[in-house]
Design a protein around this motif. Structure first.
Motif, mmCIF file in Angstrom:
data_model
loop_
_atom_site.group_PDB
_atom_site.id
_atom_site.type_symbol
_atom_site.label_atom_id
_atom_site.label_comp_id
_atom_site.label_asym_id
_atom_site.label_seq_id
_atom_site.Cartn_x
_atom_site.Cartn_y
_atom_site.Cartn_z
ATOM 1 N N VAL A 1 2.194 30.339 -14.552
ATOM 2 C CA VAL A 1 3.585 29.652 -14.699
ATOM 3 C C VAL A 1 4.352 30.518 -15.684
ATOM 4 C CG1 VAL A 1 4.603 27.513 -15.353
ATOM 5 C CG2 VAL A 1 2.490 27.580 -14.408
ATOM 6 N N VAL A 2 5.551 30.973 -15.205
ATOM 7 C CA VAL A 2 6.437 31.705 -15.989
ATOM 8 C C VAL A 2 7.891 30.942 -15.701
ATOM 9 C CG1 VAL A 2 7.465 33.907 -16.325
ATOM 10 C CG2 VAL A 2 5.256 33.731 -15.296
ATOM 11 N N ALA A 3 7.815 29.854 -16.688
ATOM 12 C CA ALA A 3 9.011 28.869 -16.595
ATOM 13 C C ALA A 3 10.309 29.342 -16.886
ATOM 14 C CB ALA A 3 8.542 27.521 -17.512
ATOM 15 N N ASN A 4 10.443 30.689 -17.372
ATOM 16 C CA ASN A 4 11.648 30.986 -18.093
ATOM 17 C C ASN A 4 12.068 32.226 -16.972
ATOM 18 O OD1 ASN A 4 9.843 32.936 -18.552
ATOM 19 N ND2 ASN A 4 10.931 33.349 -20.614
ATOM 20 N N ALA A 5 11.413 32.489 -15.983
ATOM 21 C CA ALA A 5 11.892 33.440 -14.811
ATOM 22 C C ALA A 5 13.007 32.927 -14.305
ATOM 23 C CB ALA A 5 10.729 33.466 -13.951
ATOM 24 N N TYR A 6 14.054 33.985 -14.474
ATOM 25 C CA TYR A 6 15.515 33.718 -13.752
ATOM 26 C C TYR A 6 15.756 34.054 -12.476
ATOM 27 C CZ TYR A 6 16.472 38.629 -14.864
ATOM 28 O OH TYR A 6 16.179 39.752 -14.719
ATOM 29 N N GLN A 7 16.869 33.455 -11.741
ATOM 30 C CA GLN A 7 16.978 33.734 -10.231
ATOM 31 C C GLN A 7 18.288 34.699 -10.197
ATOM 32 O OE1 GLN A 7 17.870 30.299 -8.225
ATOM 33 N NE2 GLN A 7 19.090 31.690 -6.464
ATOM 34 N N THR B 1 20.165 18.838 -0.719
ATOM 35 C CA THR B 1 19.081 18.315 -1.538
ATOM 36 C C THR B 1 18.760 18.963 -3.144
ATOM 37 O OG1 THR B 1 17.804 17.991 0.571
ATOM 38 C CG2 THR B 1 16.592 17.738 -1.251
ATOM 39 N N PHE B 2 19.028 20.406 -3.115
ATOM 40 C CA PHE B 2 18.756 20.959 -4.280
ATOM 41 C C PHE B 2 19.979 21.616 -4.689
ATOM 42 C CE2 PHE B 2 15.162 21.201 -1.134
ATOM 43 C CZ PHE B 2 14.140 20.724 -1.970
ATOM 44 N N GLY B 3 21.032 21.809 -4.220
ATOM 45 C CA GLY B 3 22.392 22.376 -4.780
ATOM 46 C C GLY B 3 22.908 22.049 -5.992
ATOM 47 N N HIS B 4 22.455 20.926 -6.720
ATOM 48 C CA HIS B 4 23.048 20.567 -7.808
ATOM 49 C C HIS B 4 22.081 20.676 -9.088
ATOM 50 C CE1 HIS B 4 20.082 17.628 -6.502
ATOM 51 N NE2 HIS B 4 19.976 17.146 -7.744
ATOM 52 N N LEU B 5 20.888 21.567 -8.565
ATOM 53 C CA LEU B 5 19.731 21.660 -9.585
ATOM 54 C C LEU B 5 20.138 22.946 -10.428
ATOM 55 C CD1 LEU B 5 16.786 20.323 -7.989
ATOM 56 C CD2 LEU B 5 17.930 19.360 -9.687
ATOM 57 N N PRO B 6 19.716 23.443 -11.494
ATOM 58 C CA PRO B 6 19.945 24.710 -12.174
ATOM 59 C C PRO B 6 19.087 25.661 -11.379
ATOM 60 C CG PRO B 6 19.292 23.077 -13.872
ATOM 61 C CD PRO B 6 19.202 22.189 -12.455
ATOM 62 N N ALA B 7 19.467 27.017 -11.381
ATOM 63 C CA ALA B 7 18.926 28.197 -10.616
ATOM 64 C C ALA B 7 17.598 28.544 -11.579
ATOM 65 C CB ALA B 7 19.619 29.271 -10.536
ATOM 66 N N GLY B 8 16.632 29.146 -10.724
ATOM 67 C CA GLY B 8 15.459 29.698 -11.386
ATOM 68 C C GLY B 8 14.160 28.946 -11.112
ATOM 69 N N TRP B 9 13.312 29.028 -12.207
ATOM 70 C CA TRP B 9 11.931 28.782 -11.947
ATOM 71 C C TRP B 9 11.916 27.207 -11.386
ATOM 72 C CZ3 TRP B 9 7.352 31.301 -12.024
ATOM 73 C CH2 TRP B 9 5.894 30.362 -11.964
ATOM 74 N N SER B 10 12.560 26.304 -12.334
ATOM 75 C CA SER B 10 12.658 24.992 -12.080
ATOM 76 C C SER B 10 13.203 24.515 -10.730
ATOM 77 C CB SER B 10 13.282 24.381 -12.878
ATOM 78 O OG SER B 10 14.852 24.540 -13.198
ATOM 79 N N LEU B 11 14.203 25.266 -10.145
ATOM 80 C CA LEU B 11 14.574 25.179 -8.878
ATOM 81 C C LEU B 11 13.503 25.281 -7.768
ATOM 82 C CD1 LEU B 11 16.925 24.393 -6.730
ATOM 83 C CD2 LEU B 11 17.559 27.094 -6.897
#
Length: 268
Positions: free
Chosen positions: A85-91, A123-133
């Motif tokens: 799990v690399v939670a800080n991986a960015y988009q 469904t997902f457009g309001h969420l922060p980009a990246g791993w959490s998305l």
């Protein structure tokens, strides 16, 4: 950790039938093999081998009329660690993506980005980009689809899965891949071995598994919307745009599968 893996698959063919097989361990795992991942045929027959455009190891055969048995039994070394799990991986912005990953943003046979784009952004457009998305996509797909082998349908696409809300692991992967591509995250389909190492019983019959990889932070990362928890002992066989590119057997003529067994066991 050492894992014994392999399969026994049988077909009945009414006439000689050409086939492409993608049953070998992916070249990226070849250094971990402790015994040869040899594919065996009964009756014996020749096979032509090659690497496809995605880097997968393939065999071309002509199955004889009658029954053909295809088997393999090998041992592989595994780290024994759970999926990272690399939670800080960015988009990445689209303009920064390497050219070779752009194909994994496009629609494909089972991943209709054109039909699911509006759903993905609503469904997902309001969420922060990246791993959490990506994890939010996996959480949604995991909860949206009811798993069951009785729901298996080799022609079902992500759009159908979204509407029918049922399927098997390939359907979970297809829907999550489609959502990620709609959200400008490169995503590719993976297939391989995934046993029940570290999981509590009861254990279902052995099978091959499907998951996905997404491109974040300059690297490909594994996500499994079907299980949606990090697992141990995953053995990659093939990658591609969707299940079309990594089918274990592609036959060019009539044939019937009459036997199927997959083994993935830790060696104590």
């Amino acid at each position: 950790m050492k894992i014994r893996a392999g399969y026994e698959i049988a077909y009945n063919c009414p006439q000689p039938t050409p086939m492409i097989l993608q049953l070998s361990v992916h070249p990226s795992r070849t250094p971990d093999l402790l015994s040869w991942d040899r594919i065996n045929f009964k009756p014996p027959l020749p096979a032509r081998t090659y690497h496809d455009s995605f880097g997968n190891f393939c065999h071309v055969i002509t199955a004889p009329e009658g029954r053909l048995q295809i088997t393999a039994d090998f041992t592989i070394e595994d780290s024994g660690r759970t999926d990272p799990v690399v939670a800080n991986a960015y988009q990445h912005p689209l303009a920064e993506l390497p050219p070779d990953v752009l194909i994994y943003l496009l629609g494909s046979r089972y991943c209709e980005t054109d039909r699911l784009g509006d759903v993905a952004w609503k469904t997902f457009g309001h969420l922060p980009a990246g791993w959490s998305l990506v994890q939010a996509v996996c959480d949604y797909v995991h909860n949206h689809i009811t798993f069951g082998y009785e729901h298996a349908d080799p022609t079902m696409s992500a759009w159908e899965v979204y509407n029918k809300r049922r399927g098997v692991c390939r359907d979970f992967a297809h829907l999550a891949i489609t959502f990620c591509r709609c959200l400008n995250i490169p995503a590719r389909y993976c297939t391989g071995y995934l046993g029940d190492i570290g999981m509590p019983p009861p254990y279902p019959p052995g099978d091959f598994a499907a998951w996905m990889e997404v491109y974040l932070g300059g690297a490909w990362h594994l996500f499994d919307p079907r299980n949606n928890v990090p697992r141990v002992g995953r053995i990659l066989m093939a990658r591609g745009r969707d299940a079309t590119d990594v089918a274990i057997v592609t036959s060019f003529g009539l044939c019937t599968m009459v036997g199927f067994k997959v083994i993935t066991d830790e060696i104590k």
